[in-house]
Design a protein around this motif. Structure first.
Motif, mmCIF file in Angstrom:
data_model
loop_
_atom_site.group_PDB
_atom_site.id
_atom_site.type_symbol
_atom_site.label_atom_id
_atom_site.label_comp_id
_atom_site.label_asym_id
_atom_site.label_seq_id
_atom_site.Cartn_x
_atom_site.Cartn_y
_atom_site.Cartn_z
ATOM 1 N N UNK A 1 0.889 -1.159 0.000
ATOM 2 C CA UNK A 1 0.000 0.000 0.000
ATOM 3 C C UNK A 1 0.925 1.205 0.000
ATOM 4 N N UNK A 2 0.983 1.945 -1.140
ATOM 5 C CA UNK A 2 1.985 3.004 -1.280
ATOM 6 C C UNK A 2 1.418 4.198 -2.034
ATOM 7 N N UNK A 3 2.125 5.297 -1.917
ATOM 8 C CA UNK A 3 1.751 6.513 -2.645
ATOM 9 C C UNK A 3 2.948 7.014 -3.431
ATOM 10 N N UNK A 4 2.737 7.273 -4.714
ATOM 11 C CA UNK A 4 3.747 7.865 -5.584
ATOM 12 C C UNK A 4 3.482 9.364 -5.667
ATOM 13 N N UNK A 5 4.537 10.154 -5.478
ATOM 14 C CA UNK A 5 4.390 11.603 -5.398
ATOM 15 C C UNK A 5 4.052 12.185 -6.772
ATOM 16 N N UNK A 6 2.856 12.773 -6.895
ATOM 17 C CA UNK A 6 2.434 13.362 -8.179
ATOM 18 C C UNK A 6 3.303 14.542 -8.579
ATOM 19 N N UNK A 7 4.055 15.121 -7.627
ATOM 20 C CA UNK A 7 4.896 16.287 -7.918
ATOM 21 C C UNK A 7 6.270 15.904 -8.438
ATOM 22 N N UNK A 8 6.570 14.595 -8.454
ATOM 23 C CA UNK A 8 7.905 14.142 -8.853
ATOM 24 C C UNK A 8 8.187 14.507 -10.308
ATOM 25 N N UNK A 9 9.463 14.820 -10.584
ATOM 26 C CA UNK A 9 9.891 15.078 -11.967
ATOM 27 C C UNK A 9 9.925 13.786 -12.751
ATOM 28 N N UNK A 10 9.890 13.905 -14.068
ATOM 29 C CA UNK A 10 10.019 12.731 -14.926
ATOM 30 C C UNK A 10 11.391 12.116 -14.737
ATOM 31 N N UNK A 11 11.459 10.784 -14.936
ATOM 32 C CA UNK A 11 12.739 10.091 -14.779
ATOM 33 C C UNK A 11 13.777 10.598 -15.773
ATOM 34 N N UNK A 12 13.294 11.057 -16.946
ATOM 35 C CA UNK A 12 14.228 11.554 -17.971
ATOM 36 C C UNK A 12 14.572 13.023 -17.775
ATOM 37 N N UNK A 13 13.835 13.721 -16.903
ATOM 38 C CA UNK A 13 14.051 15.148 -16.723
ATOM 39 C C UNK A 13 13.628 15.918 -17.980
ATOM 40 N N UNK A 14 13.998 17.186 -18.056
ATOM 41 C CA UNK A 14 13.702 18.008 -19.235
ATOM 42 C C UNK A 14 14.772 19.076 -19.348
ATOM 43 N N UNK A 15 15.768 18.776 -20.193
ATOM 44 C CA UNK A 15 16.896 19.700 -20.343
ATOM 45 C C UNK A 15 16.543 20.915 -21.184
ATOM 46 N N UNK A 16 15.429 20.836 -21.936
ATOM 47 C CA UNK A 16 15.063 21.963 -22.806
ATOM 48 C C UNK A 16 14.302 23.045 -22.053
ATOM 49 N N UNK A 17 13.854 22.709 -20.864
ATOM 50 C CA UNK A 17 13.094 23.680 -20.088
ATOM 51 C C UNK A 17 14.017 24.738 -19.517
#
Length: 411
Positions: free
Chosen positions: A161-177
């Motif tokens: 029974x777990x919760x994944x943080x909806x605020x987490x960044x993508x695993x690939x990140x975003x270098x263009x941002x």
């Protein structure tokens, strides 16, 4: 005739004193039920005589009846002590057959058999250790595994029974941002749980999560794995929409490769159906698995329905058996057999077997014993009454003797 009146009274009073003395002697006997002497008037009648001419000729003891009132239940520190609160008798197997008792001061012998202090085997039902439900209606001796540890059980499933943080960044990140969004490493969102192989040896089973898109997470079984074992998708309210294992698997599975000589490799099903994705920190609320190492018996406790719960050194607590109870149409018809036991008779009727809290059976209190139901104050008063009756009957014999002496000495 007068002598016989007094003699019958002496015999009856003597029997009453015997019963009272027996009750007092067993005032501290666990599960003892006191008795009472019942008396009958004796009358001589001549054939054809009017009923008003019948002559009383004394008294007789009609029966010694047992009083099956509830005794006081007192707590103890022994997990094998049991007391019946209400109707019912424990069923025991003696050297001469089946008997019944209210004395619940039980113990385990060297073979793990549950028995009375007299060595009588306590009878009960087998149960399913997983559900605790009775799986047989046949009575048998209750035995615990004391000679050897219970065998290990290989883990077959894990549940989180777990919760994944909806605020987490993508695993690939975003270098263009602007500024660039750093990736969330796989190691940041993962957990591990000990599972057991077929020999009971513990192994870590790890699971990791990578966010691959809005409301989408991939599941991995190691930090270095290149292929996920499945994918989780969430609804916009944070609840789980789907949990899809990687084909051709039909369920999330972790593969364990023990080198202990146990069965290898073996798969463990992974249940993630209670996962959520809310805007709060990554957390594991509950993690369970169904395997365990071998373990030694450490304690036994009984529930109100007579289910015996055994605790083992490996942390497992499971149902091992259920105490059987018996009841009778006429409990006063039971025949005392010594050693706190009774046996059935034609007067008592046959035993009806069942379990505590079912039907009209009472419940069982663990770590407690039922004390004797003898009221010492009442018995002492009864003893004085019986003594007075004995003295009075002796006086009638003495008076009759004086009358006969007077008659014999007439000149």
């Amino acid at each position: 005739m007068g002598f016989y009146h007094g003699l019958s009274g002496l015999n009856a009073s003597s029997k009453s004193l015997d019963v009272i003395g027996h009750n007092i002697a067993n005032g501290n006997t666990t599960g003892f039920k006191g008795s009472r002497a019942e008396f009958n008037e004796m009358v001589a009648s001549a054939m054809g005589a009017a009923s008003g001419n019948n002559t009383g000729i004394g008294v007789s003891v009609a029966a010694v009846t047992q009083q099956f009132s509830q005794g006081v239940i007192t707590p103890t520190n022994n997990g094998l002590d049991m007391a019946i609160d209400g109707d019912g008798f424990f069923v025991v197997n003696t050297t001469s057959g089946t008997a019944y008792t209210r004395s619940g001061n039980f113990q385990l012998n060297k073979n793990g058999d549950l028995e009375t202090v007299n060595g009588d085997k306590v009878m009960g039902y087998t149960v399913d250790p997983l559900t605790g439900l009775r799986n047989s209606v046949t009575l048998g001796p209750i035995t615990f595994p004391t000679g050897a540890p219970i065998p290990a059980k290989q883990t077959t499933s894990i549940s989180y029974v777990l919760n994944l943080d909806a605020r987490a960044n993508l695993a690939a990140g975003d270098s263009s941002a602007t500024p660039p969004i750093a990736p969330t490493p796989r190691a940041a969102i993962g957990t591990s749980l000990q599972v057991f192989d077929s020999l009971g040896v513990a192994h870590p089973a790890s699971v990791y999560f990578e966010k691959t898109g809005p409301n989408t997470w991939e599941v991995y079984d190691s930090l270095t794995a290149t292929d996920p074992i499945g994918e989780l998708k969430f609804n916009t309210d944070g609840t789980l929409a789907s949990a899809t294992p990687t084909a051709p698997a039909t369920a999330f599975q972790l593969t364990i490769n023990p080198t202990t000589g146990a069965s290898a490799p073996f798969s463990v099903n992974l249940d993630l159906s209670k996962s959520t994705q809310f805007g709060s920190a990554w957390s594991v609320a509950k993690a369970t698995q169904d395997g365990y190492a071998s373990g030694e018996l450490t304690d036994v406790n009984v529930s109100k329905d007579g289910t015996l719960m055994a605790s083992y050194s490996n942390g497992i607590t499971r149902a091992e058996a259920q105490i059987a109870l018996a009841k009778f149409t006429n409990s006063q018809g039971l025949i005392p057999d010594g050693n706190n036991n009774w046996i059935a008779s034609n007067d008592s009727g046959p035993a009806v077997y069942g379990s505590a809290t079912s039907g009209n059976f009472g419940n069982i209190q663990g770590k407690a014993l039922e004390q004797s139901n003898v009221d010492m104050t009442a018995e002492l008063v009864n003893m004085m009454t019986a003594q007075r009756a004995y003295q009075a009957n002796a006086q009638t014999i003495k008076t009759q003797d004086q009358i006969f002496s007077t008659l014999v000495n007439l000149r």
